[in-house]
Scaffold this active site. Sequence first.
Site, PDB file in Angstrom:
ATOM      1  N   VAL A   1     -11.656  -5.906   1.492  1.00 58.09           N
ATOM      2  CA  VAL A   1     -11.118  -4.933   2.029  1.00 58.09           C
ATOM      3  C   VAL A   1     -10.415  -5.017   3.452  1.00 58.09           C
ATOM      4  O   VAL A   1     -10.353  -5.602   4.518  1.00 58.09           O
ATOM      5  CB  VAL A   1     -12.145  -4.262   2.766  1.00 58.09           C
ATOM      6  CG1 VAL A   1     -12.236  -3.071   3.015  1.00 58.09           C
ATOM      7  CG2 VAL A   1     -14.226  -3.858   1.380  1.00 58.09           C
TER       8      VAL A   1
ATOM      9  N   THR B   1       0.897  -1.174   0.236  1.00 58.72           N
ATOM     10  CA  THR B   1      -0.078  -0.051  -0.071  1.00 58.72           C
ATOM     11  C   THR B   1       0.743   1.228   0.342  1.00 58.72           C
ATOM     12  O   THR B   1       1.559   1.187   0.905  1.00 58.72           O
ATOM     13  CB  THR B   1      -1.051  -0.075   1.225  1.00 58.72           C
ATOM     14  OG1 THR B   1      -1.531  -1.330   1.083  1.00 58.72           O
ATOM     15  CG2 THR B   1      -1.799   1.137   1.322  1.00 58.72           C
TER      16      THR B   1
ATOM     17  N   THR C   1       1.306   0.137   6.084  1.00 59.94           N
ATOM     18  CA  THR C   1       1.536  -1.011   5.103  1.00 59.94           C
ATOM     19  C   THR C   1       1.953  -2.756   5.663  1.00 59.94           C
ATOM     20  O   THR C   1       2.262  -2.128   6.774  1.00 59.94           O
ATOM     21  CB  THR C   1       1.669  -0.831   3.968  1.00 59.94           C
ATOM     22  OG1 THR C   1       1.692  -1.742   3.658  1.00 59.94           O
ATOM     23  CG2 THR C   1       4.051  -0.242   4.531  1.00 59.94           C
ATOM     24  N   GLY C   2       0.929  -3.322   5.046  1.00 65.87           N
ATOM     25  CA  GLY C   2       1.461  -4.583   5.130  1.00 65.87           C
ATOM     26  C   GLY C   2       0.140  -5.687   5.105  1.00 65.87           C
ATOM     27  O   GLY C   2      -0.270  -5.023   4.201  1.00 65.87           O
TER      28      GLY C   2
HETATM   29  N1  GLY Z   1      -2.471  -3.386   3.735  1.00 60.47           N
HETATM   30  C1  GLY Z   1      -2.841  -4.063   2.145  1.00 60.47           C
HETATM   31  C2  GLY Z   1      -3.955  -4.480   2.937  1.00 60.47           C
HETATM   32  O1  GLY Z   1      -3.724  -5.267   3.716  1.00 60.47           O
HETATM   33  O2  GLY Z   1      -4.800  -4.699   1.361  1.00 60.47           O
END
Ligand code: GLY
Length: 323
Positions: free
Chosen positions: A184, A155, A206-207
């Site tokens: 999501v 992300t 992010t992750g």
């Molecule tokens: N961090 C992005 C997702 O898990 O969609």
Amino acid sequence: MWGIIATWRMAVEGITEASYILENHGDAGDAIETAIKEVENFPYYKSVGFGGLPNEEMEVELDAAYMDGNTLDIGAVAAIKDFANPISIARRLSKEKVNSMLVGEGAEKFAHKEGFERKNMLSDRAKIHYKNRVKEDCLKSLEELEIKPYTGHDTVGMVCLDESGKMTAGTSTSGLFMKKKGRVGDSPISGSGFYVDSKVGGASATGLGEDLMKGCISYEIVRLMKEGMHPQKACDIAVTNLDKELKERRGKAGDLSLIAMNNKGEWGVATNIEGFSFAVATDKQEPIVYLTKMIDGHCVHEVASQEWLDNYMKTRTAPLVEK
Ligand code: GLY
């Protein structure tokens, strides 16, 4: 004073564009939207915008969010298909008093009515990745089929401060490759993928969304900063604690990487993975890409070498063949 911090090397061209806006007394909303659009439009990043990798039905479903730290307005889209710049749709939604987070068909109808650019977001390269993955998966055991965040980028999440003191946060992602239709992640979820309050500062993640959401980790970092903590300490504590809790209770923790900036332009980063990169520009420093590693619960940052930077782009743009 101004500044912008972003997850991953892929954001550096975007934050460079944003820094031109910020140094010319521009608005943190315009700067962050410009920066994220740059990442969404670059076809070689597999995890954001055009070129993002599809879900298990070979559809590119995108999540994005925008937050204004002055008004606390939030706009978000989730599982939206066929629009070029989800971040712009999220920003537009942030102006709505209600209906400010829309998913799937509802988000697409809104974007269409508002005149946003339609685009087939499934690139030829992403199709090859998908077909190769389907072939690879046929040979794997159920355990090996677990889907994970990408290595090296994921992300794009940003926090921005402008000269007026206004702060914004934004995210954009195609989520996990081979996710279920309608899945999501954390990126459009306030407090998990992002949070910003101009009186304090902001954070973005992010992750692995499913694990980031278990700690509402962006909000947690802002909360710690509100108690007076430097962004670096707030990131170190929030990431170390969530990683520990997840391992204690569930046996393992997914990838967790966080960036933060406070309203003085001070910043911090923490991660539980090897090789997390991020980019920062402020009125005091040109855009710089850093690499991180955790040493004894503290995240240590090194400026990325030219060799690393060259290799990064070479790997992203390397020719791809169908297996
Ligand atoms: N961090 C992005 C997702 O898990 O969609």
